[in-house]
Scaffold this motif. Structure first.
Motif, PDB file in Angstrom:
ATOM      1  N   THR A  23       0.910  -1.325  -0.087  1.00  0.00           N
ATOM      2  CA  THR A  23       0.036  -0.063   0.018  1.00  0.00           C
ATOM      3  C   THR A  23       0.648   1.379  -0.088  1.00  0.00           C
ATOM      4  OG1 THR A  23      -1.707  -1.158   1.278  1.00  0.00           O
ATOM      5  CG2 THR A  23      -1.771   1.223   1.056  1.00  0.00           C
ATOM      6  N   LEU A  24       1.948   1.066   0.637  1.00  0.00           N
ATOM      7  CA  LEU A  24       2.620   2.513   0.731  1.00  0.00           C
ATOM      8  C   LEU A  24       3.334   2.680  -0.405  1.00  0.00           C
ATOM      9  CD1 LEU A  24       4.672   1.845   4.306  1.00  0.00           C
ATOM     10  CD2 LEU A  24       2.578   3.577   3.791  1.00  0.00           C
ATOM     11  N   ASN A  25       3.980   1.482  -0.979  1.00  0.00           N
ATOM     12  CA  ASN A  25       4.476   1.662  -2.475  1.00  0.00           C
ATOM     13  C   ASN A  25       3.581   2.368  -3.351  1.00  0.00           C
ATOM     14  OD1 ASN A  25       6.768   0.542  -1.438  1.00  0.00           O
ATOM     15  ND2 ASN A  25       6.273  -1.540  -2.279  1.00  0.00           N
ATOM     16  N   GLY A  26       2.397   1.906  -3.162  1.00  0.00           N
ATOM     17  CA  GLY A  26       1.329   2.410  -4.137  1.00  0.00           C
ATOM     18  C   GLY A  26       1.079   4.083  -3.999  1.00  0.00           C
ATOM     19  N   LEU A  27       1.236   4.461  -2.808  1.00  0.00           N
ATOM     20  CA  LEU A  27       0.893   5.822  -2.214  1.00  0.00           C
ATOM     21  C   LEU A  27       1.940   6.914  -2.655  1.00  0.00           C
ATOM     22  CD1 LEU A  27      -0.989   5.020   1.264  1.00  0.00           C
ATOM     23  CD2 LEU A  27      -1.919   5.952  -0.955  1.00  0.00           C
ATOM     24  N   GLU A  28       3.121   6.364  -2.702  1.00  0.00           N
ATOM     25  CA  GLU A  28       4.350   6.878  -3.075  1.00  0.00           C
ATOM     26  C   GLU A  28       3.989   8.004  -4.083  1.00  0.00           C
ATOM     27  OE1 GLU A  28       8.080   8.386  -1.795  1.00  0.00           O
ATOM     28  OE2 GLU A  28       7.384   6.214  -1.358  1.00  0.00           O
ATOM     29  N   ASN A  29       4.068   9.429  -3.639  1.00  0.00           N
ATOM     30  CA  ASN A  29       3.880  10.367  -4.769  1.00  0.00           C
ATOM     31  C   ASN A  29       2.486  10.660  -5.145  1.00  0.00           C
ATOM     32  OD1 ASN A  29       6.627  11.433  -4.425  1.00  0.00           O
ATOM     33  ND2 ASN A  29       7.310   9.664  -5.872  1.00  0.00           N
ATOM     34  N   ASP A  30       1.698  10.132  -4.382  1.00  0.00           N
ATOM     35  CA  ASP A  30       0.317  10.190  -5.094  1.00  0.00           C
ATOM     36  C   ASP A  30      -0.257  11.460  -4.741  1.00  0.00           C
ATOM     37  OD1 ASP A  30       0.216   7.383  -5.898  1.00  0.00           O
ATOM     38  OD2 ASP A  30      -1.400   6.847  -4.553  1.00  0.00           O
ATOM     39  N   ILE A  31      -1.292  11.603  -5.614  1.00  0.00           N
ATOM     40  CA  ILE A  31      -2.109  13.072  -5.551  1.00  0.00           C
ATOM     41  C   ILE A  31      -3.592  12.896  -5.874  1.00  0.00           C
ATOM     42  CG2 ILE A  31      -1.517  13.966  -7.977  1.00  0.00           C
ATOM     43  CD1 ILE A  31      -1.082  16.893  -6.814  1.00  0.00           C
ATOM     44  N   ALA A  32      -4.280  13.674  -4.983  1.00  0.00           N
ATOM     45  CA  ALA A  32      -5.746  13.870  -5.403  1.00  0.00           C
ATOM     46  C   ALA A  32      -6.108  15.059  -5.363  1.00  0.00           C
ATOM     47  CB  ALA A  32      -6.592  12.990  -4.434  1.00  0.00           C
ATOM     48  N   LYS A  33      -7.261  15.343  -6.167  1.00  0.00           N
ATOM     49  CA  LYS A  33      -7.784  16.761  -6.292  1.00  0.00           C
ATOM     50  C   LYS A  33      -9.337  16.809  -6.237  1.00  0.00           C
ATOM     51  CE  LYS A  33      -7.460  18.616 -10.556  1.00  0.00           C
ATOM     52  NZ  LYS A  33      -6.993  19.161 -11.881  1.00  0.00           N
ATOM     53  N   LEU A  34      -9.680  18.032  -5.668  1.00  0.00           N
ATOM     54  CA  LEU A  34     -11.246  17.981  -5.627  1.00  0.00           C
ATOM     55  C   LEU A  34     -11.498  19.692  -6.171  1.00  0.00           C
ATOM     56  CD1 LEU A  34     -14.048  17.263  -4.787  1.00  0.00           C
ATOM     57  CD2 LEU A  34     -13.525  18.047  -2.373  1.00  0.00           C
ATOM     58  N   GLU A  35     -12.425  19.969  -6.812  1.00  0.00           N
ATOM     59  CA  GLU A  35     -12.861  21.415  -7.527  1.00  0.00           C
ATOM     60  C   GLU A  35     -14.392  21.276  -7.389  1.00  0.00           C
ATOM     61  OE1 GLU A  35     -10.278  22.112 -11.227  1.00  0.00           O
ATOM     62  OE2 GLU A  35     -10.904  20.111 -11.287  1.00  0.00           O
ATOM     63  N   LEU A  36     -14.465  22.630  -6.814  1.00  0.00           N
ATOM     64  CA  LEU A  36     -15.952  23.002  -6.505  1.00  0.00           C
ATOM     65  C   LEU A  36     -16.058  24.522  -7.140  1.00  0.00           C
ATOM     66  CD1 LEU A  36     -18.688  22.252  -5.477  1.00  0.00           C
ATOM     67  CD2 LEU A  36     -18.259  22.962  -3.302  1.00  0.00           C
ATOM     68  N   GLY A  37     -17.087  24.794  -7.624  1.00  0.00           N
ATOM     69  CA  GLY A  37     -17.319  26.350  -8.286  1.00  0.00           C
ATOM     70  C   GLY A  37     -18.500  26.587  -8.873  1.00  0.00           C
ATOM     71  N   GLY A  38     -18.852  27.955  -8.836  1.00  0.00           N
ATOM     72  CA  GLY A  38     -20.193  28.406  -9.495  1.00  0.00           C
ATOM     73  C   GLY A  38     -19.809  29.837  -9.902  1.00  0.00           C
ATOM     74  N   VAL A  39     -20.707  30.214 -10.714  1.00  0.00           N
ATOM     75  CA  VAL A  39     -20.542  31.486 -11.322  1.00  0.00           C
ATOM     76  C   VAL A  39     -22.225  32.187 -11.584  1.00  0.00           C
ATOM     77  CG1 VAL A  39     -18.463  31.012 -12.559  1.00  0.00           C
ATOM     78  CG2 VAL A  39     -20.743  30.784 -13.816  1.00  0.00           C
ATOM     79  N   VAL A  40     -22.120  33.282 -11.642  1.00  0.00           N
ATOM     80  CA  VAL A  40     -23.561  34.270 -12.067  1.00  0.00           C
ATOM     81  C   VAL A  40     -22.903  35.302 -12.988  1.00  0.00           C
ATOM     82  CG1 VAL A  40     -24.611  33.907  -9.792  1.00  0.00           C
ATOM     83  CG2 VAL A  40     -23.273  35.648 -10.089  1.00  0.00           C
ATOM     84  N   ALA A  41     -23.866  35.827 -13.683  1.00  0.00           N
ATOM     85  CA  ALA A  41     -23.683  36.725 -14.885  1.00  0.00           C
ATOM     86  C   ALA A  41     -24.761  37.576 -15.048  1.00  0.00           C
ATOM     87  CB  ALA A  41     -22.866  36.366 -16.141  1.00  0.00           C
ATOM     88  N   LEU A  42     -24.708  38.687 -15.620  1.00  0.00           N
ATOM     89  CA  LEU A  42     -25.907  39.533 -16.045  1.00  0.00           C
ATOM     90  C   LEU A  42     -25.344  40.346 -17.243  1.00  0.00           C
ATOM     91  CD1 LEU A  42     -28.580  40.674 -15.871  1.00  0.00           C
ATOM     92  CD2 LEU A  42     -27.899  42.393 -14.196  1.00  0.00           C
ATOM     93  N   ALA A  43     -25.680  40.092 -18.273  1.00  0.00           N
ATOM     94  CA  ALA A  43     -25.145  40.870 -19.551  1.00  0.00           C
ATOM     95  C   ALA A  43     -26.288  41.563 -19.983  1.00  0.00           C
ATOM     96  CB  ALA A  43     -24.775  39.559 -20.620  1.00  0.00           C
ATOM     97  N   ILE A  44     -25.714  42.873 -20.697  1.00  0.00           N
ATOM     98  CA  ILE A  44     -26.489  43.855 -21.324  1.00  0.00           C
ATOM     99  C   ILE A  44     -25.736  44.255 -22.709  1.00  0.00           C
ATOM    100  CG2 ILE A  44     -27.652  46.117 -21.343  1.00  0.00           C
ATOM    101  CD1 ILE A  44     -27.296  46.118 -18.283  1.00  0.00           C
ATOM    102  N   PRO A  45     -26.300  43.281 -23.736  1.00  0.00           N
ATOM    103  CA  PRO A  45     -25.445  43.658 -25.006  1.00  0.00           C
ATOM    104  C   PRO A  45     -25.924  44.908 -25.667  1.00  0.00           C
ATOM    105  CG  PRO A  45     -27.106  41.938 -25.235  1.00  0.00           C
ATOM    106  CD  PRO A  45     -27.021  42.161 -23.799  1.00  0.00           C
ATOM    107  N   ASN A  46     -25.303  45.630 -26.343  1.00  0.00           N
ATOM    108  CA  ASN A  46     -25.630  46.729 -27.097  1.00  0.00           C
ATOM    109  C   ASN A  46     -24.620  47.037 -27.980  1.00  0.00           C
ATOM    110  OD1 ASN A  46     -23.852  49.036 -25.699  1.00  0.00           O
ATOM    111  ND2 ASN A  46     -24.499  47.674 -24.076  1.00  0.00           N
ATOM    112  N   SER A  47     -24.678  48.034 -28.980  1.00  0.00           N
ATOM    113  CA  SER A  47     -23.958  48.193 -30.237  1.00  0.00           C
ATOM    114  C   SER A  47     -22.726  49.607 -29.610  1.00  0.00           C
ATOM    115  CB  SER A  47     -24.555  48.785 -31.198  1.00  0.00           C
ATOM    116  OG  SER A  47     -25.483  50.242 -31.015  1.00  0.00           O
ATOM    117  N   TRP A  48     -22.789  49.828 -28.453  1.00  0.00           N
ATOM    118  CA  TRP A  48     -21.969  51.046 -28.205  1.00  0.00           C
ATOM    119  C   TRP A  48     -20.907  50.201 -27.374  1.00  0.00           C
ATOM    120  CZ3 TRP A  48     -27.190  51.900 -27.750  1.00  0.00           C
ATOM    121  CH2 TRP A  48     -27.654  52.860 -28.435  1.00  0.00           C
ATOM    122  N   VAL A  49     -20.900  49.692 -26.083  1.00  0.00           N
ATOM    123  CA  VAL A  49     -20.180  49.016 -25.582  1.00  0.00           C
ATOM    124  C   VAL A  49     -20.814  47.863 -24.633  1.00  0.00           C
ATOM    125  CG1 VAL A  49     -18.349  48.935 -23.552  1.00  0.00           C
ATOM    126  CG2 VAL A  49     -18.593  50.884 -25.053  1.00  0.00           C
TER     127      VAL A  49
END
Length: 372
Positions: A79-105
């Motif tokens: 088991t220790l041989n298998g664990l040598e230099n092992d790495i695990a990762k967990l990612e969690l995220g979220g976004v929100v956005a409010l867009a107002i398209p127009n021909s100026w900016v």
């Protein structure tokens, strides 16, 4: 779509891929919002969590009896041989956005929050008790798991402008934003490690940053480039003091760990994209020009090449698929993605996606969007 977006995102998702696309919209788009988007992904390609559980049971048994059988020692060493230099990762995220398209900016006010946690083994090998089986048990007892996490919250606004120049269709955009970056550090023995405790030792930094992007297109052909996090910053985690660990199996064996702290690098990430984006189908390729180092001393670098495609059926159903590879390391599996977009009567849109690297590395994502 494999995480592509430098040329294939839309005016709602543009801040997270290429601010220039904020200015690319249909004439009947007066406003839009993401309300909200969530994602969760984990990676344990080397089955580190299972290895830790297995090692923990044997270590606890050896501590309670002050001895270990040859069979358990052999299993523990494997088991220790298998664990040598092992790495695990967990990612969690979220976004929100409010867009107002127009021909100026064209504008898109957005918010983003995510956390990434990384755990990596530190296997001890210097026990010297005179008994090989006991050496294995003590080595395991004095081995450690080191973990770091980065938490980022940001609020900003994407501003973009479309125009023709010398007969060429182009758009460019910038996203000034305020970031709050939290760093966490944690270390523990193999048999008392709990990933939730990584939040106990944290520091936070507030900084101004900016993204920028450019897009050229002619008909369905698109070429773009994005620069994310243009302002560089080095952030140091809280320092965990040195510790002297004494074995409970053999009290004559001990280990003194060094003080633990890490540096996190915020550096610009440059990505180019090329694709064909039509009314009812799209295919695109994104390529990171540079490697993102992030935490020093951890194998969390990224440099992706991504490919993704989409088919739009009657503006009611979108079918998506993609592929992604991390070029920073040679031995990582490729990631495949798939998803659907539902737009009942064009009242709102719900996107559902999943990623699969292997049976120990997957992710799931959901977006709620509306445009009016």
């Amino acid at each position: 779509m494999g995480g592509t977006g430098v040329v294939s995102s839309n005016f709602l998702t543009a801040p997270f891929y290429n601010p220039a696309i904020t200015a690319i919209y249909r004439r009947n788009d007066d406003a839009g919002m993401i309300i909200p988007s969530f994602g969760l992904a984990y990676s344990d390609e080397y089955q580190m969590v299972d290895g830790l559980d297995q090692a923990s049971k044997i270590i606890d048994g050896a501590i309670s009896s002050s001895s270990i059988s040859s069979a358990d020692a052999a299993e523990l060493q494997t088991t220790l041989n298998g664990l040598e230099n092992d790495i695990a990762k967990l990612e969690l995220g979220g976004v929100v956005a409010l867009a107002i398209p127009n021909s100026w900016v064209a504008a898109n006010l957005f918010g983003k929050a995510y956390i990434e946690s990384f755990a990596q083994t530190d296997i001890y090998t210097s026990a010297n008790t005179g008994n090989t089986d006991v050496n294995t048990a003590v080595n395991a007892e004095l081995s450690a798991i080191n973990a770091v996490a980065i938490g980022v919250t940001e609020v900003g606004i994407s501003l973009a402008k479309y125009q023709t120049f010398l007969g060429q269709h182009i758009s460019f955009g910038v996203s000034p934003k305020l970031q709050r970056i939290y760093t966490y550090v944690y270390t523990a023995n193999l048999n008392n490690y709990d990933i939730k405790d990584v939040r106990d030792n944290g520091t936070g930094d507030t900084m101004f940053n900016m993204d920028a992007g450019f897009l050229w297109f002619r008909g369905p052909i698109r070429v773009g480039v994005s620069a994310m996090n243009i302002v560089s910053r080095d952030i140091t985690t809280q320092e965990l003091p040195a510790q002297t660990l004494t074995s409970k199996i053999d009290g004559s064996q001990s280990r003194t760990t060094a003080a633990v702290s890490y540096s996190y690098k915020v550096r610009p990430q440059y990505t180019v994209g090329i694709g064909l984006v039509g009314d009812y189908s799209a295919i695109s390729v994104d390529y990171d020009l540079n490697e993102d180092e992030r935490y020093t001393s951890f194998k969390d670098n990224t440099q992706y090449v991504r490919v993704g495609g989409e088919i739009d059926i009657m503006r009611q159903l979108k079918l998506r698929a993609g592929w992604r590879r991390n070029l920073a390391y040679d031995n990582l599996d490729d990631t495949f993605t798939a998803g659907i977009g539902l737009s009942p009567l064009n009242l709102f849109q719900m996107d559902i996606g999943a990623s699969y690297t292997n049976e120990d590395s997957m992710g799931a994502y959901i977006n709620f969007l509306g445009s009016y």
